[in-house]
Design an enzyme around this catalytic site. Sequence first.
Site, PDB file in Angstrom:
ATOM      1  N   ARG A  37       0.827  -1.209   0.000  1.00 13.63           N
ATOM      2  CA  ARG A  37       0.000   0.000   0.000  1.00 13.63           C
ATOM      3  C   ARG A  37       0.861   1.258   0.000  1.00 13.63           C
ATOM      4  O   ARG A  37       2.019   1.219   0.427  1.00 13.63           O
ATOM      5  CB  ARG A  37      -0.785   0.023   1.323  1.00 13.63           C
ATOM      6  CG  ARG A  37      -2.253  -0.115   1.222  1.00 13.63           C
ATOM      7  CD  ARG A  37      -2.799  -0.076   2.644  1.00 13.63           C
ATOM      8  NE  ARG A  37      -3.579  -1.251   2.936  1.00 13.63           N
ATOM      9  CZ  ARG A  37      -4.850  -1.404   2.610  1.00 13.63           C
ATOM     10  NH1 ARG A  37      -5.484  -0.445   2.016  1.00 13.63           N
ATOM     11  NH2 ARG A  37      -5.468  -2.519   2.890  1.00 13.63           N
ATOM     12  N   CYS A  44      -6.871  -1.760   8.793  1.00 12.57           N
ATOM     13  CA  CYS A  44      -7.398  -1.089   9.977  1.00 12.57           C
ATOM     14  C   CYS A  44      -7.282   0.432   9.879  1.00 12.57           C
ATOM     15  O   CYS A  44      -8.267   1.150  10.018  1.00 12.57           O
ATOM     16  CB  CYS A  44      -6.669  -1.626  11.207  1.00 12.57           C
ATOM     17  SG  CYS A  44      -7.098  -0.800  12.719  1.00 12.57           S
ATOM     18  N   ILE A 184     -19.643  -5.192   9.981  1.00 12.24           N
ATOM     19  CA  ILE A 184     -19.492  -4.113   8.989  1.00 12.24           C
ATOM     20  C   ILE A 184     -20.861  -3.602   8.561  1.00 12.24           C
ATOM     21  O   ILE A 184     -21.097  -2.397   8.500  1.00 12.24           O
ATOM     22  CB  ILE A 184     -18.689  -4.616   7.765  1.00 12.24           C
ATOM     23  CG1 ILE A 184     -17.229  -4.864   8.170  1.00 12.24           C
ATOM     24  CG2 ILE A 184     -18.771  -3.602   6.609  1.00 12.24           C
ATOM     25  CD1 ILE A 184     -16.319  -5.321   7.062  1.00 12.24           C
ATOM     26  N   HIS A 449     -19.241   6.115  41.255  1.00 11.25           N
ATOM     27  CA  HIS A 449     -20.625   6.495  40.989  1.00 11.25           C
ATOM     28  C   HIS A 449     -20.668   7.953  40.569  1.00 11.25           C
ATOM     29  O   HIS A 449     -19.973   8.781  41.147  1.00 11.25           O
ATOM     30  CB  HIS A 449     -21.461   6.300  42.262  1.00 11.25           C
ATOM     31  CG  HIS A 449     -22.863   6.808  42.112  1.00 11.25           C
ATOM     32  ND1 HIS A 449     -23.823   6.074  41.446  1.00 11.25           N
ATOM     33  CD2 HIS A 449     -23.443   7.966  42.505  1.00 11.25           C
ATOM     34  CE1 HIS A 449     -24.965   6.758  41.459  1.00 11.25           C
ATOM     35  NE2 HIS A 449     -24.763   7.912  42.091  1.00 11.25           N
TER      36      HIS A 449
END
Length: 470
Positions: A37, A44, A184, A449
Amino acid sequence: MAKYDYDVLVIGAGPGGYVAAIRAAQLGLKTACAESRETLGGTCLNVGCIPSKAMLHASEFFDAAANGAMAEMGIDVKPKLNLDQMHAQRLDAVKGLTGGIEFLFKKNKVDWKKGHATFQDAHTVKVGDETVTAKDIIIATGSSVTPLPNVEIDNDGGVVVDSTGALELKAVPKTMVVIGGGVIGLEMGSVWNRLGADVTVVEFLDQLLPGMDGDVRKEAAKIFKKQGMTLKMKTKVTGVEVKGKKAVLTLEPADGGESETMEADCVLVSIGRKPNTEGLGLENIGLETNKRGQIETDHDFRTSVDGVWAIGDCVPGPMLAHKAEDEGIACAENIAGQTGIVNHDIIPGVVYTLPEFAGVGLTQEEAIEKMDGDKSKVKVGKFPMMANSRAKTNHEPDGFVKVISEAESDRVLGVWCINNVAGTMIAQAAQAMEFGATSEDIAYTCHAHPTHSEALKEAAMAVQGKAIHV
Ligand code: FAD
Ligand code: NAI
């Protein structure tokens, strides 16, 4: 002179490969990484996790403004979609992160060999015009979209697209059909549903999200329907024909029967992914793949060929970035003579819709099966988000947390969550399980909390039959 150019050559710079390369270099090994690439980071970072989350995050804001959630908080706005800007911020996130990997390669002295890699022999790989030799070679070539027979994907055309095309649509389609109700389909379907598309999900099985807990899958159907998606379950797509700017789909009941047709402005094919193991020259090193095209390895990520290792989406197991990363680290450590281990029983999975769906460990169905079908050997505690003070205050009533434990030992076997921060919450569950926690351990751990995480504590308390707020 050294016998090989490198100690380690990694093929593929996705989350498996780039992480393995960096860790190998950190451990003092001379390392190179081959990537075909234009940019590092694999599926990803370029066309997967990162750009999809950029679109999910942005579309969440639009949805909150358009569909009354902000008005409910006293903020009256009328949103106007600027899709070009939404895409620009997606590309910006991708650019920043892929560039970041290039920086990390330089920092750690990992050499990037640009081009497609093919094995010549077990220690020699051709990358483009260059021949590179290495003592150890890690295959981390990842995966790509599983095609639907007789359906041609044309991402540039924008009518029949895969996940990459669905990230880049130039306009919001009026109608969209998503083939496959998996991760997806639901994430990308959610993006376009929020931005105004009429989304229909066509799923072969009787439930969405295969692999998740049965209660979660049932709830998912309710939630996505409530959000306006149409679900066509137990249905398969047998053909898609493009006519001008529209697609005509032929659908059939999964068990056979009369077919029907339906039209859509956009069709997303998301029926799974397949490992990238073709065109790699595996035949030159005598490495065979299994029936699913995956490379089998042992627990240390060694393949059957000495000096050749494999990790990530191209090996069996869930196709997830964090699983690939952990395997990359462990594999590099094993090559360096250390003990690298991945606990494949505790790999969390998250669907980043709103609410998020997350799980780790066994489903209730798997836990019962593990106990030879004896339901009494499994304890389950469930706590609804509607009873969690923070979720209620934030107007986020959907979902629950479910803790599954072994009745005899009380050891936690699985945790499943549906809520707005489930993806973050599941890390706590994974860590507890990694440390062998019982549900009582979680129930008696003090949780801040008001947080959504109190729902996990209460679900663990419910395993003991004593939640407070329900
Ligand atoms: P990849 O990331 O696929 O990388 C492999 C790389 O190897 C590629 O860059 C490829 O170009 C290169 N390569 C292949 N063959 C060769 C060769 N012969 N020579 C040179 N280079 C080669 N997972 C998550 O955990 N969370 C998410 O949110 C998530 N979202 C996703 C969204 C989408 C739309 C998609 C498609 C996937 C998503 N995934 C997600 C899955 C995740 O992207 C993969 O599990 C992960 O990228 C696998 O990493 P990998 O390193 O094994 O392979
Ligand atoms: P998937 O395996 O999650 O879902 C595919 C769905 O398509 C299944 O429900 C299946 O039953 C259905 N299907 C198969 N053939 C069909 C047909 N002919 N007609 C109708 N339905 C059909 O695959 P998906 O969504 O393509 O994702 C691929 C991989 O990418 C997943 O394994 C996932 O792990 C990874 N991923 C992970 C994400 C995350 O972690 N958030 C996000 C996106 C992808």
